[in-house]
Design a protein around this motif. Structure first.
Motif, PDB file in Angstrom:
ATOM      1  N   VAL A   4     -12.143 -12.498 -56.338  1.00  0.00           N
ATOM      2  CA  VAL A   4     -13.228 -13.455 -56.170  1.00  0.00           C
ATOM      3  C   VAL A   4     -13.353 -14.250 -57.457  1.00  0.00           C
ATOM      4  CG1 VAL A   4     -15.697 -13.724 -55.779  1.00  0.00           C
ATOM      5  CG2 VAL A   4     -14.446 -11.905 -54.612  1.00  0.00           C
ATOM      6  N   THR A   5     -13.453 -15.562 -57.345  1.00  0.00           N
ATOM      7  CA  THR A   5     -13.640 -16.410 -58.508  1.00  0.00           C
ATOM      8  C   THR A   5     -15.101 -16.835 -58.577  1.00  0.00           C
ATOM      9  OG1 THR A   5     -11.393 -17.239 -58.276  1.00  0.00           O
ATOM     10  CG2 THR A   5     -12.877 -18.516 -59.661  1.00  0.00           C
ATOM     11  N   ILE A   6     -15.733 -16.587 -59.716  1.00  0.00           N
ATOM     12  CA  ILE A   6     -17.147 -16.900 -59.901  1.00  0.00           C
ATOM     13  C   ILE A   6     -17.266 -17.869 -61.069  1.00  0.00           C
ATOM     14  CG2 ILE A   6     -19.429 -15.954 -60.433  1.00  0.00           C
ATOM     15  CD1 ILE A   6     -18.337 -13.251 -59.360  1.00  0.00           C
ATOM     16  N   ASN A   7     -18.029 -18.926 -60.875  1.00  0.00           N
ATOM     17  CA  ASN A   7     -18.256 -19.894 -61.942  1.00  0.00           C
ATOM     18  C   ASN A   7     -19.211 -19.282 -62.954  1.00  0.00           C
ATOM     19  OD1 ASN A   7     -18.746 -22.024 -63.622  1.00  0.00           O
ATOM     20  ND2 ASN A   7     -19.168 -23.495 -62.000  1.00  0.00           N
ATOM     21  N   LYS A  12     -26.568 -18.688 -61.713  1.00  0.00           N
ATOM     22  CA  LYS A  12     -26.332 -17.742 -60.618  1.00  0.00           C
ATOM     23  C   LYS A  12     -25.048 -16.956 -60.838  1.00  0.00           C
ATOM     24  CE  LYS A  12     -28.800 -20.327 -57.073  1.00  0.00           C
ATOM     25  NZ  LYS A  12     -28.699 -21.028 -55.791  1.00  0.00           N
ATOM     26  N   GLY A  13     -24.016 -17.624 -61.342  1.00  0.00           N
ATOM     27  CA  GLY A  13     -22.759 -16.948 -61.615  1.00  0.00           C
ATOM     28  C   GLY A  13     -22.917 -15.883 -62.686  1.00  0.00           C
ATOM     29  N   LYS A  14     -23.647 -16.204 -63.745  1.00  0.00           N
ATOM     30  CA  LYS A  14     -23.897 -15.237 -64.826  1.00  0.00           C
ATOM     31  C   LYS A  14     -24.658 -14.021 -64.311  1.00  0.00           C
ATOM     32  CE  LYS A  14     -23.924 -18.696 -68.495  1.00  0.00           C
ATOM     33  NZ  LYS A  14     -24.734 -19.414 -69.466  1.00  0.00           N
ATOM     34  N   LYS A  15     -25.666 -14.271 -63.505  1.00  0.00           N
ATOM     35  CA  LYS A  15     -26.466 -13.165 -62.959  1.00  0.00           C
ATOM     36  C   LYS A  15     -25.631 -12.290 -62.029  1.00  0.00           C
ATOM     37  CE  LYS A  15     -30.953 -15.420 -63.281  1.00  0.00           C
ATOM     38  NZ  LYS A  15     -32.103 -15.954 -62.547  1.00  0.00           N
ATOM     39  N   LEU A  16     -24.795 -12.915 -61.221  1.00  0.00           N
ATOM     40  CA  LEU A  16     -23.946 -12.162 -60.307  1.00  0.00           C
ATOM     41  C   LEU A  16     -22.954 -11.291 -61.078  1.00  0.00           C
ATOM     42  CD1 LEU A  16     -23.022 -11.467 -57.469  1.00  0.00           C
ATOM     43  CD2 LEU A  16     -21.586 -13.518 -57.511  1.00  0.00           C
ATOM     44  N   ILE A  17     -22.366 -11.825 -62.124  1.00  0.00           N
ATOM     45  CA  ILE A  17     -21.425 -11.055 -62.932  1.00  0.00           C
ATOM     46  C   ILE A  17     -22.127  -9.876 -63.596  1.00  0.00           C
ATOM     47  CG2 ILE A  17     -20.018 -11.134 -65.032  1.00  0.00           C
ATOM     48  CD1 ILE A  17     -19.191 -13.965 -64.152  1.00  0.00           C
TER      49      ILE A  17
END
Length: 65
Positions: A4-7, A12-17
């Motif tokens: 999965v590639t996350i920006n 939102k990307g930082k929080k998801l990571i």
């Protein structure tokens, strides 16, 4: 295996990571391994094997030599 590639630049990307890092079953490949040609180029640059030029035109002339 799924990739999965996350920006990482978005909030939102930082929080998801950060959330995914708390999970035990998620693997992260944080380090990108440099290729052999990049490693060679980096070692040559560190040892001083570089071409110095004052402009792009000068660089092209030196590369043609």
């Amino acid at each position: 295996m799924t990739t999965v590639t996350i920006n990482e630049r978005t909030t939102k990307g930082k929080k998801l990571i950060e959330y995914l890092k708390t999970l035990d079953y998620v693997e992260f490949n944080d380090e990108q391994k440099p290729s052999a040609s990049l490693k060679k180029s980096m070692s040559e640059a560190k040892s001083g094997k570089v071409i110095r030029a004052k402009s792009a035109t000068d660089l092209l002339k030196k590369l043609k030599e």
